[in-house]
Design an enzyme around this catalytic site. Sequence first.
Site, mmCIF file in Angstrom:
data_model
loop_
_atom_site.group_PDB
_atom_site.id
_atom_site.type_symbol
_atom_site.label_atom_id
_atom_site.label_comp_id
_atom_site.label_asym_id
_atom_site.label_seq_id
_atom_site.Cartn_x
_atom_site.Cartn_y
_atom_site.Cartn_z
ATOM 1 C CE LYS A 22 -10.540 -5.490 5.676
ATOM 2 N NZ LYS A 22 -9.553 -4.568 5.095
ATOM 3 C CG ASN A 23 -8.585 -7.092 2.371
ATOM 4 O OD1 ASN A 23 -9.150 -6.055 2.736
ATOM 5 N ND2 ASN A 23 -7.693 -7.714 3.115
ATOM 6 C CB CYS A 117 -3.570 2.104 10.128
ATOM 7 S SG CYS A 117 -2.804 0.663 9.404
ATOM 8 N NE ARG A 122 -0.784 -0.562 5.380
ATOM 9 C CZ ARG A 122 -2.040 -0.997 5.536
ATOM 10 N NH1 ARG A 122 -2.652 -0.773 6.653
ATOM 11 N NH2 ARG A 122 -2.663 -1.613 4.560
ATOM 12 C CG ASP A 309 -4.738 -9.562 6.536
ATOM 13 O OD1 ASP A 309 -5.276 -9.460 5.428
ATOM 14 O OD2 ASP A 309 -3.823 -8.806 6.924
ATOM 15 N NE ARG A 402 -11.061 -0.120 9.027
ATOM 16 C CZ ARG A 402 -9.785 -0.500 8.850
ATOM 17 N NH1 ARG A 402 -8.979 -0.618 9.881
ATOM 18 N NH2 ARG A 402 -9.324 -0.764 7.658
HETATM 19 C C1 EPZ Z 1 -3.354 -5.429 1.635
HETATM 20 O O1 EPZ Z 1 -2.853 -4.242 2.167
HETATM 21 C C2 EPZ Z 1 -4.537 -5.775 2.524
HETATM 22 N N1 EPZ Z 1 -5.507 -4.691 2.497
HETATM 23 C C3 EPZ Z 1 -4.041 -5.960 3.952
HETATM 24 O O2 EPZ Z 1 -5.143 -6.353 4.738
HETATM 25 C C4 EPZ Z 1 -3.022 -7.087 3.957
HETATM 26 O O3 EPZ Z 1 -2.540 -7.255 5.274
HETATM 27 C C5 EPZ Z 1 -1.862 -6.701 3.023
HETATM 28 O O4 EPZ Z 1 -2.368 -6.467 1.698
HETATM 29 C C6 EPZ Z 1 -0.812 -7.780 2.918
HETATM 30 O O5 EPZ Z 1 -1.395 -8.969 2.532
HETATM 31 C C7 EPZ Z 1 -6.360 -4.595 1.459
HETATM 32 O O6 EPZ Z 1 -6.317 -5.372 0.521
HETATM 33 C C8 EPZ Z 1 -7.355 -3.484 1.527
HETATM 34 P P1 EPZ Z 1 0.749 -3.945 0.907
HETATM 35 P P2 EPZ Z 1 -1.824 -3.347 1.316
HETATM 36 O O7 EPZ Z 1 0.771 -2.788 -0.013
HETATM 37 O O8 EPZ Z 1 -1.967 -3.647 -0.120
HETATM 38 C C9 EPZ Z 1 4.650 -1.551 1.747
HETATM 39 C C10 EPZ Z 1 -6.606 -6.185 6.553
HETATM 40 O O9 EPZ Z 1 -6.395 -6.397 7.744
HETATM 41 N N2 EPZ Z 1 4.291 -0.516 0.758
HETATM 42 O O10 EPZ Z 1 0.740 -5.321 0.337
HETATM 43 O O11 EPZ Z 1 -1.946 -1.940 1.739
HETATM 44 C C11 EPZ Z 1 3.788 -1.540 2.995
HETATM 45 O O12 EPZ Z 1 4.241 -0.580 3.928
HETATM 46 C C12 EPZ Z 1 -5.571 -5.430 5.758
HETATM 47 O O13 EPZ Z 1 -7.590 -6.567 5.895
HETATM 48 C C13 EPZ Z 1 5.256 0.427 0.414
HETATM 49 O O14 EPZ Z 1 6.371 0.405 0.944
HETATM 50 O O15 EPZ Z 1 -0.486 -3.898 1.813
HETATM 51 C C14 EPZ Z 1 3.965 -2.965 3.512
HETATM 52 O O16 EPZ Z 1 5.148 -3.037 4.283
HETATM 53 C C15 EPZ Z 1 -4.440 -4.907 6.612
HETATM 54 N N3 EPZ Z 1 4.946 1.394 -0.487
HETATM 55 C C16 EPZ Z 1 4.169 -3.778 2.239
HETATM 56 O O17 EPZ Z 1 4.411 -2.831 1.191
HETATM 57 C C17 EPZ Z 1 3.718 1.451 -1.091
HETATM 58 O O18 EPZ Z 1 3.514 2.352 -1.938
HETATM 59 C C18 EPZ Z 1 2.969 -4.604 1.853
HETATM 60 O O19 EPZ Z 1 1.895 -3.760 1.950
HETATM 61 C C19 EPZ Z 1 2.747 0.484 -0.726
HETATM 62 C C20 EPZ Z 1 3.062 -0.506 0.194
#
Ligand code: EPZ
Length: 423
Positions: A22-23, A117, A122, A309, A402
């Site tokens: 998915k990712n 979510c 996020r 995850d 999803r």
């Molecule tokens: C990706 O989410 C994955 N989703 C997530 O999988 C996965 O859990 C996550 O990476 C961590 O490995 C997809 O790839 C679609 P992050 P992402 O940005 O990129 C903070 C699933 O279940 N942050 O790495 O959105 C954020 O709040 C999903 O398949 C900011 O602060 O996660 C978090 O604490 C869930 N500001 C941290 O970074 C920003 O602008 C890491 O989030 C963006 C993120």
Amino acid sequence: MEKFIIEGGYKLSGSIAVAGAKNHALKMIPATLLSNKPTLISNIPEIEDVLLMFEIIRALGGEVKKMGKGKYLIDPRKIKTTKIPYELGRKLRTSVMFIAPLLARFGKASFPHPGGCMIGKRPIDMFLAGFQALGARLREDNEYYHLIASRGGLKGGKYVFRKSSVTVTESLLMAATLAKGKTELIFAACEPEIAALASDLNKQGAKIKGAGTHNIEITGVKSLKGGSIKCVPDRIECGTFAILGALLSDDLKITNCNPAHLEVFWLHLKKAGVNFTLGKDWVKIKKSPRPFKAIGDVITHEYPGLVTDLQAPLTVLLTQSKGITMVHETIFEGRLFYTDILNRMGADIILCDPHRAIVNGPTKLHGKDMESPDLRAGMALVLAALLAKGTSTIANIYQIDRGYENIEERLSKIGAKIIRQEG
Ligand code: EPZ
């Protein structure tokens, strides 16, 4: 609202194939808009989030044609707007992945805040800072953010991540592909799906070096050609099915996967006493000669650490492991609340704070009527229900659809008693 009805306690056996990741798919799809030619994508999981991404492409004026199972031809030549529809943008967090190609190809992008979510608020501050590091200007109104590239398009720049972010890394990597000059990303995320995305783009003429490490260098090119790209196997499905096998099978084979993407995860299963063998693109789970053992502590971490995850499915295994384990979810602040539902099934878990829980096992689980809080916790509840004594129902299974393609059919094929009740 659809729900799953699950009869627990049945042994599973046979072989289950892992679907496309998915990712990776959710980034490959918007990345096809970087090219001004059609791209054929394959091994795409037929899941709700992918269908929503196709809806966004059609709303932008692009064309998506199904060419076979998991195979789609995306044609961006008729894109007529750079404004992501408000409802779709709010419904799917990963709609943010369209900003980069729209900004890079057309010089502007408008999008609603993608919303949080269950697992966390996020924010998008790093997305906005990253695009501004490439010369884009930001304007906000009460519904939309508007990013406009400087005259002549995005310019290469340097962006240092204050914390590792997967989708921000992928967004800036995409945007920099067509920016003028060189871009440097420092402390970029290293997930395998990022290296896969970079490899897709390099196949289409991009110049990306270092994807999969913390330092990525991109030299902008004028345009990308089309071509055909294939989605990598879903490592989260692979890990989830391995835990399912450990809990309920004496002989389960997981195929179409890449165990090399889960090195640290396998170490945790080994420490718990799970009996498994790893092949190049398969995993075999056999009956464990003795009860599972608690593993002291489980700490989620950015890749190559223990992937967040798989935290919820692993916690279900820990409820069946003798002793105490501290689960420390370091990435998201809302990813442990499902433990309350497991406790209602008979688990013994203390939620210490939003990031830490203490699991005491083994405990006998019994069936319950539940609701899926989010994608990965929802799948963890399926594992728990398949293990529990008696009948369980899980509502809000849209959350599971999803990310897991036809999950009840695939699990039924290996002996699970799970049906989908409409309406
Ligand atoms: C990706 O989410 C994955 N989703 C997530 O999988 C996965 O859990 C996550 O990476 C961590 O490995 C997809 O790839 C679609 P992050 P992402 O940005 O990129 C903070 C699933 O279940 N942050 O790495 O959105 C954020 O709040 C999903 O398949 C900011 O602060 O996660 C978090 O604490 C869930 N500001 C941290 O970074 C920003 O602008 C890491 O989030 C963006 C993120």
